[in-house]
Design a protein around this motif. Structure first.
Motif, PDB file in Angstrom:
ATOM      1  N   UNK A  35       0.836  -1.207   0.000  1.00  0.00           N
ATOM      2  CA  UNK A  35       0.000   0.000   0.000  1.00  0.00           C
ATOM      3  C   UNK A  35       0.861   1.244   0.000  1.00  0.00           C
ATOM      4  N   UNK A  36       0.445   2.197  -0.792  1.00  0.00           N
ATOM      5  CA  UNK A  36       1.177   3.471  -0.805  1.00  0.00           C
ATOM      6  C   UNK A  36       0.563   4.384   0.245  1.00  0.00           C
ATOM      7  N   UNK A  37       1.399   4.891   1.133  1.00  0.00           N
ATOM      8  CA  UNK A  37       0.904   5.839   2.130  1.00  0.00           C
ATOM      9  C   UNK A  37       1.865   7.022   2.181  1.00  0.00           C
ATOM     10  N   UNK A  38       1.445   8.071   2.853  1.00  0.00           N
ATOM     11  CA  UNK A  38       2.230   9.298   2.913  1.00  0.00           C
ATOM     12  C   UNK A  38       3.643   9.011   3.449  1.00  0.00           C
ATOM     13  N   UNK A  39       3.690   8.176   4.514  1.00  0.00           N
ATOM     14  CA  UNK A  39       4.973   7.779   5.077  1.00  0.00           C
ATOM     15  C   UNK A  39       4.996   6.270   5.112  1.00  0.00           C
ATOM     16  N   UNK A  40       6.054   5.692   4.585  1.00  0.00           N
ATOM     17  CA  UNK A  40       6.137   4.240   4.472  1.00  0.00           C
ATOM     18  C   UNK A  40       5.857   3.554   5.816  1.00  0.00           C
ATOM     19  N   UNK A  41       4.986   2.563   5.794  1.00  0.00           N
ATOM     20  CA  UNK A  41       4.705   1.781   6.996  1.00  0.00           C
ATOM     21  C   UNK A  41       3.741   2.456   7.959  1.00  0.00           C
ATOM     22  N   UNK A  42       3.305   3.678   7.615  1.00  0.00           N
ATOM     23  CA  UNK A  42       2.424   4.407   8.534  1.00  0.00           C
ATOM     24  C   UNK A  42       1.097   4.764   7.868  1.00  0.00           C
ATOM     25  N   UNK A  43       0.096   4.905   8.693  1.00  0.00           N
ATOM     26  CA  UNK A  43      -1.194   5.396   8.216  1.00  0.00           C
ATOM     27  C   UNK A  43      -1.439   6.710   8.953  1.00  0.00           C
ATOM     28  N   UNK A  44      -1.294   7.800   8.244  1.00  0.00           N
ATOM     29  CA  UNK A  44      -1.428   9.111   8.893  1.00  0.00           C
ATOM     30  C   UNK A  44      -2.890   9.563   8.841  1.00  0.00           C
ATOM     31  N   UNK A  45      -3.459   9.700  10.026  1.00  0.00           N
ATOM     32  CA  UNK A  45      -4.883  10.050  10.164  1.00  0.00           C
ATOM     33  C   UNK A  45      -5.010  11.480  10.666  1.00  0.00           C
ATOM     34  N   UNK A  46      -5.785  12.286   9.951  1.00  0.00           N
ATOM     35  CA  UNK A  46      -6.074  13.635  10.427  1.00  0.00           C
ATOM     36  C   UNK A  46      -7.412  13.620  11.143  1.00  0.00           C
ATOM     37  N   UNK A  47      -7.472  14.312  12.275  1.00  0.00           N
ATOM     38  CA  UNK A  47      -8.733  14.414  13.000  1.00  0.00           C
ATOM     39  C   UNK A  47      -8.811  15.780  13.672  1.00  0.00           C
ATOM     40  N   UNK A  48      -9.931  16.033  14.335  1.00  0.00           N
ATOM     41  CA  UNK A  48     -10.074  17.235  15.146  1.00  0.00           C
ATOM     42  C   UNK A  48     -10.589  16.748  16.488  1.00  0.00           C
ATOM     43  N   UNK A  49      -9.671  16.697  17.464  1.00  0.00           N
ATOM     44  CA  UNK A  49      -9.912  15.921  18.670  1.00  0.00           C
ATOM     45  C   UNK A  49     -10.699  16.654  19.763  1.00  0.00           C
ATOM     46  N   UNK A  50     -11.766  17.324  19.353  1.00  0.00           N
ATOM     47  CA  UNK A  50     -12.651  17.961  20.343  1.00  0.00           C
ATOM     48  C   UNK A  50     -14.073  17.525  20.046  1.00  0.00           C
TER      49      UNK A  50
END
Ligand code: ARG
Length: 262
Positions: A35-50
């Protein structure tokens, strides 16, 4: 002649754009899973934690339903989950520009957002609710819409979009965080807050003197958003979600944060 030249110019421009993009942006990296991801081996998730109970801070940690579902998905994909907390209205832009792999933030699937990103299969349902002070004269949606009340919302959310459509910009006060809209409500700066039902319950429980109206405003479905160019990731996440749905993992995660009523 004119059109041909136009086409040629635009073809050249597109070519230059593609070259430009390929030349300056970091190419997505392939992982063991292919799988191609932004950073190899990682799944970068954006959220808004409120946005409890989907994502919120417990000390320095971000926890919640979305976090646990994303963790379970990342596990299945053999990727390490990395969470980036950002403003809600910069999540889609960041996913589009290749800064994040996924947006996972109690995000509602809408036709407009589908123009910019892909969405996975939905993993939860949401309802836009109306919060008012306990002694408010507002009793239902129609009354809220018909009056000259000021409504607080979180910027860029569906509550914001629908309210602006229904009552116009002038009556909508926009806040970067759901909490800030609640503070405006408790201090009398706005007459009501429109926000998703589960965060609404959490905010009402945490603040004296507020209540949720019985009538729902809009019903929605939550899903993760993904860059349109990464269909492999979309398919892999959909497969993972289907497995997690089937083996009861998603239900168990939801039940942990939202105890069944009754
Ligand atoms: N469901 C709403 C939307 O998609 C609100 C989501 C807000 N999420 C958050 N993590 N603050 O627009």
């Amino acid at each position: 002649m004119k059109t041909i030249t136009g086409k040629l110019v635009s073809a050249l421009l597109t070519g230059a754009l593609i070259l430009g993009v390929a030349g300056c942006s970091k190419p997505a990296e392939a992982t063991e899973s292919g799988l191609k991801t932004v950073e190899s081996g990682k799944l970068v998730m954006a959220t808004n934690a409120f946005f409890p109970p989907y994502e919120y801070y417990e000390g320095d940690d971000i926890v919640g339903i979305d976090v646990e579902i994303a963790e379970a998905v990342a596990d299945k994909l053999g990727l390490e989950l990395v969470i980036e907390d950002t403003e809600f209205d910069s999540i889609i832009v960041g996913v589009q520009s290749g800064k994040y792999d996924i947006g996972c933030a109690g995000m509602t699937i809408t036709d407009e957002r589908l123009q910019s990103v892909n969405f996975t299969t939905p993993y939860a349902k949401g309802v836009q609710s109306i919060i008012v002070p306990e002694d408010s004269e507002i009793t239902d949606v129609d009354m809220l819409l018909a009056g000259d009340y000021i409504v607080g919302v979180q910027t860029g959310t569906t509550g914001d979009i629908y309210m602006q459509d229904d009552i116009g910009e002038a009556r909508v006060d926009r806040y970067q965080k759901g909490n800030d809209a609640i503070v405006a409500l408790t201090s009398g700066k706005v007459d009501a807050v429109v926000i998703d039902n589960e965060p609404a319950k959490a905010f009402v429980a945490a603040n004296e003197g507020l209540k949720i109206l019985d009538t729902a405003y809009v019903e929605e479905e939550y899903a993760m958003c993904i860059n349109k160019d990464n269909e492999e990731l979309l398919n892999a996440i959909n497969e993972a979600l289907a497995e997690l749905e089937k083996d009861g993992t998603i239900d168990a995660i939801v039940a942990k944060y939202i105890p069944a009523e009754g």
